[in-house]
Design a protein around this motif. Structure first.
Motif, short mmCIF file in Angstrom:
data_model
loop_
_atom_site.label_atom_id
_atom_site.label_comp_id
_atom_site.label_asym_id
_atom_site.label_seq_id
_atom_site.Cartn_x
_atom_site.Cartn_y
_atom_site.Cartn_z
N GLY A 77 0.80 -1.21 0.00
CA GLY A 77 0.00 0.00 0.00
C GLY A 77 0.83 1.26 0.00
O GLY A 77 0.37 2.33 0.40
N ALA A 78 2.08 1.14 -0.45
CA ALA A 78 2.95 2.32 -0.59
C ALA A 78 2.51 3.13 -1.80
O ALA A 78 1.73 2.66 -2.65
CB ALA A 78 4.40 1.89 -0.73
N ALA A 79 3.04 4.33 -1.91
CA ALA A 79 2.66 5.20 -3.02
C ALA A 79 2.96 4.57 -4.38
O ALA A 79 2.19 4.74 -5.33
CB ALA A 79 3.38 6.54 -2.90
N ILE A 80 4.07 3.81 -4.46
CA ILE A 80 4.39 3.18 -5.75
C ILE A 80 3.33 2.16 -6.16
O ILE A 80 3.19 1.86 -7.34
CB ILE A 80 5.78 2.51 -5.75
N HIS A 81 2.59 1.65 -5.18
CA HIS A 81 1.51 0.71 -5.48
C HIS A 81 0.20 1.44 -5.72
O HIS A 81 -0.46 1.23 -6.74
CB HIS A 81 1.35 -0.29 -4.33
N THR A 82 -0.20 2.28 -4.78
CA THR A 82 -1.52 2.91 -4.87
C THR A 82 -1.61 3.91 -6.01
O THR A 82 -2.67 4.04 -6.64
CB THR A 82 -1.89 3.59 -3.54
N ASP A 83 -0.51 4.61 -6.31
CA ASP A 83 -0.53 5.53 -7.44
C ASP A 83 -0.78 4.79 -8.74
O ASP A 83 -1.56 5.24 -9.61
CB ASP A 83 0.78 6.32 -7.54
N ARG A 84 -0.12 3.64 -8.89
CA ARG A 84 -0.26 2.86 -10.12
C ARG A 84 -1.65 2.22 -10.22
O ARG A 84 -2.25 2.18 -11.30
CB ARG A 84 0.84 1.80 -10.21
N VAL A 85 -2.14 1.68 -9.11
CA VAL A 85 -3.48 1.09 -9.15
C VAL A 85 -4.53 2.16 -9.39
O VAL A 85 -5.49 1.96 -10.14
CB VAL A 85 -3.77 0.30 -7.85
N GLY A 86 -4.35 3.34 -8.78
CA GLY A 86 -5.27 4.44 -9.02
C GLY A 86 -5.31 4.87 -10.47
O GLY A 86 -6.39 5.12 -11.04
N ALA A 87 -4.14 4.94 -11.09
CA ALA A 87 -4.08 5.29 -12.51
C ALA A 87 -4.74 4.22 -13.37
O ALA A 87 -5.38 4.51 -14.39
CB ALA A 87 -2.62 5.49 -12.94
N TRP A 88 -4.59 2.97 -12.95
CA TRP A 88 -5.23 1.84 -13.66
C TRP A 88 -6.75 1.98 -13.60
O TRP A 88 -7.45 1.82 -14.62
CB TRP A 88 -4.76 0.54 -13.04
N LEU A 89 -7.26 2.33 -12.42
CA LEU A 89 -8.70 2.55 -12.29
C LEU A 89 -9.17 3.67 -13.21
O LEU A 89 -10.20 3.55 -13.88
CB LEU A 89 -9.04 2.91 -10.84
N ASP A 90 -8.41 4.76 -13.23
CA ASP A 90 -8.76 5.89 -14.10
C ASP A 90 -8.82 5.45 -15.56
O ASP A 90 -9.72 5.87 -16.32
CB ASP A 90 -7.74 7.02 -13.94
N GLN A 91 -7.85 4.63 -15.93
CA GLN A 91 -7.80 4.14 -17.31
C GLN A 91 -9.05 3.34 -17.66
O GLN A 91 -9.54 3.39 -18.80
CB GLN A 91 -6.54 3.28 -17.50
N LEU A 92 -9.58 2.62 -16.67
CA LEU A 92 -10.78 1.81 -16.89
C LEU A 92 -12.06 2.63 -16.78
O LEU A 92 -13.15 2.12 -17.10
CB LEU A 92 -10.83 0.68 -15.85
N GLY A 93 -11.93 3.89 -16.33
CA GLY A 93 -13.12 4.68 -16.08
C GLY A 93 -13.85 4.23 -14.83
O GLY A 93 -15.07 4.41 -14.70
N LYS A 94 -13.10 3.66 -13.89
CA LYS A 94 -13.67 3.15 -12.64
C LYS A 94 -13.20 4.00 -11.47
O LYS A 94 -12.26 4.80 -11.59
CB LYS A 94 -13.26 1.69 -12.41
N THR A 95 -13.83 3.81 -10.32
CA THR A 95 -13.44 4.50 -9.09
C THR A 95 -13.17 3.48 -8.00
O THR A 95 -13.44 2.27 -8.16
CB THR A 95 -14.53 5.46 -8.62
N ASP A 96 -12.69 3.99 -6.86
CA ASP A 96 -12.42 3.11 -5.72
C ASP A 96 -13.67 2.34 -5.30
O ASP A 96 -13.59 1.20 -4.84
CB ASP A 96 -11.89 3.95 -4.55
N GLY A 97 -14.82 2.94 -5.50
CA GLY A 97 -16.07 2.30 -5.12
C GLY A 97 -16.43 1.09 -5.96
O GLY A 97 -17.30 0.31 -5.57
N ASP A 98 -15.75 0.93 -7.10
CA ASP A 98 -16.02 -0.24 -7.94
C ASP A 98 -15.28 -1.48 -7.44
O ASP A 98 -15.58 -2.60 -7.88
CB ASP A 98 -15.62 0.05 -9.39
N PHE A 99 -14.30 -1.29 -6.57
CA PHE A 99 -13.60 -2.42 -5.99
C PHE A 99 -14.52 -3.19 -5.04
O PHE A 99 -15.47 -2.64 -4.47
CB PHE A 99 -12.37 -1.96 -5.20
N ARG A 100 -14.21 -4.45 -4.83
CA ARG A 100 -14.93 -5.29 -3.87
C ARG A 100 -13.97 -5.93 -2.87
O ARG A 100 -14.31 -6.93 -2.26
CB ARG A 100 -15.73 -6.38 -4.62
#
Length: 327
Positions: A77-100
């Protein structure tokens, strides 16, 4: 598998099972019972990620080796992880709320303290499995499937089950719900080792699943810092082996290793679920296979590791049993 000594006394003993399997599916070496049925937990994330690649979803969405490493990760959950996963979500047009996967306080100290100082609570992107779930979301979008991608009858999980049974060579006897809410399919320790051997020998084959497996292994060894994080056994031991081996931990004392140069897969389970024992035991097996230097500083952190008290005085040692080393 692993013993803990304080002074000259054997203070604690961790029992377990381990299997080394070759690319034909045969057991090369085992300790304990190879047919023990286990939940692989996060050690099998590369298997769960196979449909992401074989389906064409990874290609469609332009996923890189970093994305694939995160799909296999249990990250800090370091920045190198969350920044990349966040950008991946953006690329998909998804938000944190779409995670389960649910929110989780990051294991990374800087990220954790940052949230506390800001009086903020963690999001789902901080979950150690958020990379795997980003992969699930990507596959679900590619399939045009519904939002509840962790449901056992969802096409994403059925694809994961098919990949799991194909690589283990066994029908799964059932499943449990993992910490991130996704199904975790049970198999034998031999089956898990057979799956790892499939990944280890994937470069020798040209079928779609093997090509996908080879890409995932390459991603893991290219980006060990994304698979786990600083101070973690997966990251530190993969770095120590200079990309020769991919390893992955799982909760409750599970560990798996992929050794391409020997076409071997390794799986182990510590019966009491102790992480200190699974880390010591996997290091010992990798040393025994000749792919990890016993004297490397990273190895010594987990195998034959000194136990220090609060004054820095060495009081004991965590070490593999003689059966694991020479048996």
């Amino acid at each position: 598998m692993t013993e803990v000594r304080r002074g000259s006394l054997l203070e604690s003993l961790h029992l377990g099972h381990a299997v080394v399997c070759d690319d034909t599916g045969q057991i090369v070496r085992s300790w304990g019972d190879p047919e023990t049925v286990i939940y692989p937990r996060s050690s099998c994330k590369m298997v769960q990620a196979l449909p992401l690649v074989t389906s064409g979803a990874a290609g469609k969405y332009g996923l890189t080796s970093e994305h694939l490493a995160l799909a296999c990760a249990s990250h800090n959950g370091a920045a190198i992880h969350t920044d990349r996963v966040g950008a991946w979500l953006d690329q998909l047009g998804k938000t944190d709320g779409d995670f389960r996967c649910g929110p989780q306080m990051p294991a990374d100290e800087e990220a954790c303290h940052g949230l506390i100082r800001a009086y903020e609570t963690p999001c789902q992107v901080h979950n150690n499995c958020s990379g795997k779930h980003a992969g699930f979301l990507t596959l679900s979008a590619h399939m045009g499937a519904g939002p509840e991608y962790v449901d056992i009858d969802h096409p994403v999980q059925q694809a994961a089950l098919n990949a799991f049974e194909e690589t283990t060579g066994l029908s799964s006897p059932g499943y449990g719900i993992d910490g991130c809410s996704a199904p975790n399919f049970a198999t034998t320790l031999h089956g898990l080792a057979r799956a790892m051997a499939f990944f280890a020998s994937a470069r020798d084959r040209s079928d779609r699943q093997s090509r996908a497996a080879a890409r995932l292994v390459e991603a893991m060894v290219r980006h060990p810092e994304l698979v786990a994080g600083e101070g973690r056994a997966c990251t530190e031991l993969m770095r120590a082996m200079n990309g020769r081996v991919a390893i992955k931990t799982g909760a409750e004392g599970v560990f798996a290793a992929i050794v391409p140069e020997m076409k071997l897969g390794v799986a182990l389970k510590i019966r009491d679920g102790a992480t200190r024992a699974s880390e010591c035991s996997i290091a010992a097996i990798l040393v025994r296979l000749g792919v990890l230097d016993a004297d490397h500083p990273a190895t010594r952190k987990y195998m034959n590791a000194p136990i220090l008290n609060r004054r820095g005085i060495e009081t004991g040692i965590i070490k593999p049993t003689s059966d694991l080393i020479a048996g």
